[in-house]
Design an enzyme around this catalytic site. Structure first.
Site, PDB file in Angstrom:
ATOM      1  N   ALA A   1       0.870  -1.174   0.000  1.00 39.40           N
ATOM      2  CA  ALA A   1       0.000   0.000   0.000  1.00 39.40           C
ATOM      3  C   ALA A   1       0.908   1.225   0.000  1.00 39.40           C
ATOM      4  CB  ALA A   1      -0.883  -0.020   1.233  1.00 39.40           C
TER       5      ALA A   1
ATOM      6  N   GLY B   1       0.678  -5.066   0.831  1.00 45.02           N
ATOM      7  CA  GLY B   1      -0.475  -5.169  -0.064  1.00 45.02           C
ATOM      8  C   GLY B   1      -0.155  -5.857  -1.379  1.00 45.02           C
TER       9      GLY B   1
ATOM     10  N   GLU C   1      -0.349  -9.486  -0.629  1.00 53.64           N
ATOM     11  CA  GLU C   1      -1.779  -9.777  -0.442  1.00 53.64           C
ATOM     12  C   GLU C   1      -2.511  -9.816  -1.780  1.00 53.64           C
ATOM     13  OE1 GLU C   1      -1.732  -6.566   2.404  1.00 53.64           O
ATOM     14  OE2 GLU C   1      -2.654  -7.847   3.919  1.00 53.64           O
TER      15      GLU C   1
ATOM     16  N   GLU D   1       4.540  -5.121   7.383  1.00 54.23           N
ATOM     17  CA  GLU D   1       3.726  -4.085   8.037  1.00 54.23           C
ATOM     18  C   GLU D   1       4.136  -3.815   9.485  1.00 54.23           C
ATOM     19  OE1 GLU D   1       2.566  -6.377   5.991  1.00 54.23           O
ATOM     20  OE2 GLU D   1       0.932  -5.583   4.763  1.00 54.23           O
TER      21      GLU D   1
HETATM   22  N1  DAK Z   1       4.578   3.221  -0.656  1.00 60.31           N
HETATM   23  C1  DAK Z   1       4.994   4.402  -1.189  1.00 60.31           C
HETATM   24  N2  DAK Z   1       6.165   4.559  -1.833  1.00 60.31           N
HETATM   25  C2  DAK Z   1       6.962   3.478  -1.953  1.00 60.31           C
HETATM   26  C3  DAK Z   1       6.588   2.201  -1.436  1.00 60.31           C
HETATM   27  C4  DAK Z   1       5.339   2.098  -0.750  1.00 60.31           C
HETATM   28  N3  DAK Z   1       4.888   0.940  -0.241  1.00 60.31           N
HETATM   29  N4  DAK Z   1       7.584   1.338  -1.706  1.00 60.31           N
HETATM   30  C5  DAK Z   1       8.525   2.024  -2.377  1.00 60.31           C
HETATM   31  N5  DAK Z   1       8.154   3.320  -2.551  1.00 60.31           N
HETATM   32  C6  DAK Z   1       8.888   4.385  -3.219  1.00 60.31           C
HETATM   33  C7  DAK Z   1      10.086   4.849  -2.398  1.00 60.31           C
HETATM   34  O1  DAK Z   1       9.683   5.784  -1.421  1.00 60.31           O
HETATM   35  C8  DAK Z   1      10.967   5.469  -3.467  1.00 60.31           C
HETATM   36  O2  DAK Z   1      10.443   6.756  -3.776  1.00 60.31           O
HETATM   37  P1  DAK Z   1      11.472   7.997  -4.077  1.00 60.31           P
HETATM   38  O3  DAK Z   1      12.359   8.075  -2.883  1.00 60.31           O
HETATM   39  O4  DAK Z   1      12.204   7.578  -5.330  1.00 60.31           O
HETATM   40  O5  DAK Z   1      10.550   9.175  -4.277  1.00 60.31           O
HETATM   41  C9  DAK Z   1      10.717   4.579  -4.668  1.00 60.31           C
HETATM   42  O6  DAK Z   1       9.481   3.896  -4.416  1.00 60.31           O
HETATM   43  C10 DAK Z   1      11.805   3.539  -4.870  1.00 60.31           C
HETATM   44  O7  DAK Z   1      11.965   2.834  -3.661  1.00 60.31           O
HETATM   45  P2  DAK Z   1      13.383   2.678  -2.902  1.00 60.31           P
HETATM   46  O8  DAK Z   1      14.297   3.793  -3.259  1.00 60.31           O
HETATM   47  O9  DAK Z   1      13.059   2.424  -1.459  1.00 60.31           O
HETATM   48  O10 DAK Z   1      13.930   1.336  -3.590  1.00 60.31           O
HETATM   49  P3  DAK Z   1      14.917   0.259  -2.939  1.00 60.31           P
HETATM   50  O11 DAK Z   1      15.310  -0.646  -4.044  1.00 60.31           O
HETATM   51  O12 DAK Z   1      15.996   0.912  -2.143  1.00 60.31           O
HETATM   52  O13 DAK Z   1      14.003  -0.570  -1.905  1.00 60.31           O
HETATM   53  C11 DAK Z   1      11.996  -1.740  -1.193  1.00 60.31           C
HETATM   54  C12 DAK Z   1      12.927  -1.334  -2.386  1.00 60.31           C
HETATM   55  C13 DAK Z   1      10.762  -2.412  -1.783  1.00 60.31           C
HETATM   56  C14 DAK Z   1      12.735  -2.755  -0.299  1.00 60.31           C
HETATM   57  C15 DAK Z   1      11.657  -0.483  -0.388  1.00 60.31           C
HETATM   58  O14 DAK Z   1      11.136   0.500  -1.275  1.00 60.31           O
HETATM   59  C16 DAK Z   1      10.617  -0.739   0.674  1.00 60.31           C
HETATM   60  O15 DAK Z   1      10.905  -1.255   1.741  1.00 60.31           O
HETATM   61  N6  DAK Z   1       9.356  -0.295   0.395  1.00 60.31           N
HETATM   62  C17 DAK Z   1       8.275  -0.386   1.345  1.00 60.31           C
HETATM   63  C18 DAK Z   1       7.813  -1.794   1.437  1.00 60.31           C
HETATM   64  C19 DAK Z   1       6.730  -1.930   2.465  1.00 60.31           C
HETATM   65  O16 DAK Z   1       6.945  -1.758   3.655  1.00 60.31           O
HETATM   66  N7  DAK Z   1       5.574  -2.283   1.982  1.00 60.31           N
HETATM   67  C20 DAK Z   1       4.434  -2.559   2.830  1.00 60.31           C
HETATM   68  C21 DAK Z   1       3.643  -1.348   2.905  1.00 60.31           C
HETATM   69  S1  DAK Z   1       2.364  -1.520   4.089  1.00 60.31           S
HETATM   70  C22 DAK Z   1      -4.251  -1.356   6.710  1.00 60.31           C
HETATM   71  C23 DAK Z   1      -3.160  -1.684   7.485  1.00 60.31           C
HETATM   72  C24 DAK Z   1      -1.980  -1.872   6.874  1.00 60.31           C
HETATM   73  C25 DAK Z   1      -1.817  -1.753   5.537  1.00 60.31           C
HETATM   74  C26 DAK Z   1      -2.890  -1.433   4.762  1.00 60.31           C
HETATM   75  C27 DAK Z   1      -4.115  -1.220   5.344  1.00 60.31           C
HETATM   76  N8  DAK Z   1      -5.515  -1.107   7.376  1.00 60.31           N
HETATM   77  C28 DAK Z   1      -5.597  -1.126   8.747  1.00 60.31           C
HETATM   78  C29 DAK Z   1      -6.641  -0.948   6.545  1.00 60.31           C
HETATM   79  C30 DAK Z   1      -0.494  -1.899   5.023  1.00 60.31           C
HETATM   80  C31 DAK Z   1      -0.254  -2.280   3.841  1.00 60.31           C
HETATM   81  C32 DAK Z   1       1.079  -2.256   3.254  1.00 60.31           C
HETATM   82  O17 DAK Z   1       1.206  -2.707   2.187  1.00 60.31           O
END
Ligand code: DAK
Length: 259
Positions: free
Chosen positions: A68, A113, A116, A136
């Site tokens: 997400a 997400g 998921e 998360e």
């Molecule tokens: N959201 C927004 N931007 C993201 C992103 C994300 N999930 N993942 C990556 N990006 C963006 C980065 O901020 C970066 O943007 P700029 O800095 O270039 O502007 C760009 O994509 C490239 O990413 P990185 O520079 O970080 O690339 P790396 O190769 O260094 O790293 C990575 C890749 C996938 C390991 C890293 O980007 C990362 O850790 N991303 C986040 C992964 C993550 O934590 N995903 C889970 C998100 S939480 C809910 C409760 C919970 C949720 C939903 C609902 N309710 C209660 C309803 C949670 C859901 C989730 O999915």
């Protein structure tokens, strides 16, 4: 080709749609607008009587969907977060209830997400650079799009628990070992292999394929007796279709069935 702001939807072959989440600058993270586009794309596929398979993938070579959109989620109120989760859950559920098989082609990160979304598809093919995880807890939240429920159903309770509380990622080969993905292919071959499988599926009787999917999807939440009773009903119903006559006739005439 149907064009949405954050999704590409194209006919990849006769009877086969390919849906690509297209926000490569943020590794295809899902914001609210992308979820709405996903719903609209699903409407197009669901209303096309000729559609037989849907492939789902992400833009670029690095990521399927990195979760997400954290920048959008950060400022949500509790009620907005609940609404966001409910909206995604309802849309992801549509992949499971769609009449045709849905194959996720995971071409890189499938996190939060994104994992998921892949798990809501009927099965997963992974590129060799794929990474699966539910990170998360590192952001101080639980998964919100079904991860705590679908992951244990796919990899078993113990491994799901480990992944959910540690945030540890599985690479493609471990995901294969754990039964999360069906096959691992070199990145450059992933789409070709997805299309090959789609072509195989598209050759079969579409109603029998639809019923088989429905039986697996609905049956897994029923007790065995009721699930098998549902199988008997749909098996019987196949005999009301021209597909059954054609399929069996073709076999007896030693020719390929034409569905
Ligand atoms: N959201 C927004 N931007 C993201 C992103 C994300 N999930 N993942 C990556 N990006 C963006 C980065 O901020 C970066 O943007 P700029 O800095 O270039 O502007 C760009 O994509 C490239 O990413 P990185 O520079 O970080 O690339 P790396 O190769 O260094 O790293 C990575 C890749 C996938 C390991 C890293 O980007 C990362 O850790 N991303 C986040 C992964 C993550 O934590 N995903 C889970 C998100 S939480 C809910 C409760 C919970 C949720 C939903 C609902 N309710 C209660 C309803 C949670 C859901 C989730 O999915």
């Amino acid at each position: 080709m149907h064009s949405f702001e954050n999704i590409l939807l194209e006919k990849a072959a006769a009877n086969v749609y390919c849906l690509t989440v297209n926000r490569p600058k943020v590794l295809n993270a899902l914001n609210q607008a992308t979820l709405q586009d996903l719903a609209a794309a699903l409407d197009v596929v669901a209303s096309d009587q000729d559609a037989r398979v849907l492939l789902v993938t992400g833009s670029g070579e690095k990521s399927f969907v990195a979760g997400a959109d954290i920048s959008q989620m950060q400022g949500l109120t509790p009620l907005q977060a609940k609404r966001f989760g409910e909206q995604a859950l309802a849309i992801f559920r549509r992949f499971e209830t769609l009449d045709i098989p849905v194959i996720a082609l995971v071409n890189g990160f499938a996190l939060g997400g994104g994992c998921e979304l892949a798990m809501s598809c009927d099965f997963i093919f992974a590129a060799d650079n794929a990474k699966f995880g539910q990170p998360e807890v590192s952001l101080g939240v639980t998964p919100g799009f079904g991860g705590t429920q679908r992951l244990p159903r796919l990899v078993g309770r113990a491994m799901a628990m480990e992944m959910l509380v540690s945030g540890r990622m599985l690479d493609a080969n471990e995901a294969l070992q754990r039964g999360l993905v069906n096959h691992v292919y070199p990145q450059a071959e992933l789409m070709e292999q997805g299309l090959k499988m789609a072509a195989k599926i598209a050759k079969n009787g579409p109603t029998a394929v639809k019923f088989s999917k429905e039986l697996v999807q609905r049956g897994q939440d029923l007790d065995l007796e009721n699930a098998c009773a549902m199988e008997s009903d749909l098996f019987g119903l196949c005999f009301a279709t021209e597909e059954q006559s054609e399929g069996m006739q073709a076999f007896l005439e030693k020719r390929k069935a034409n569905f």
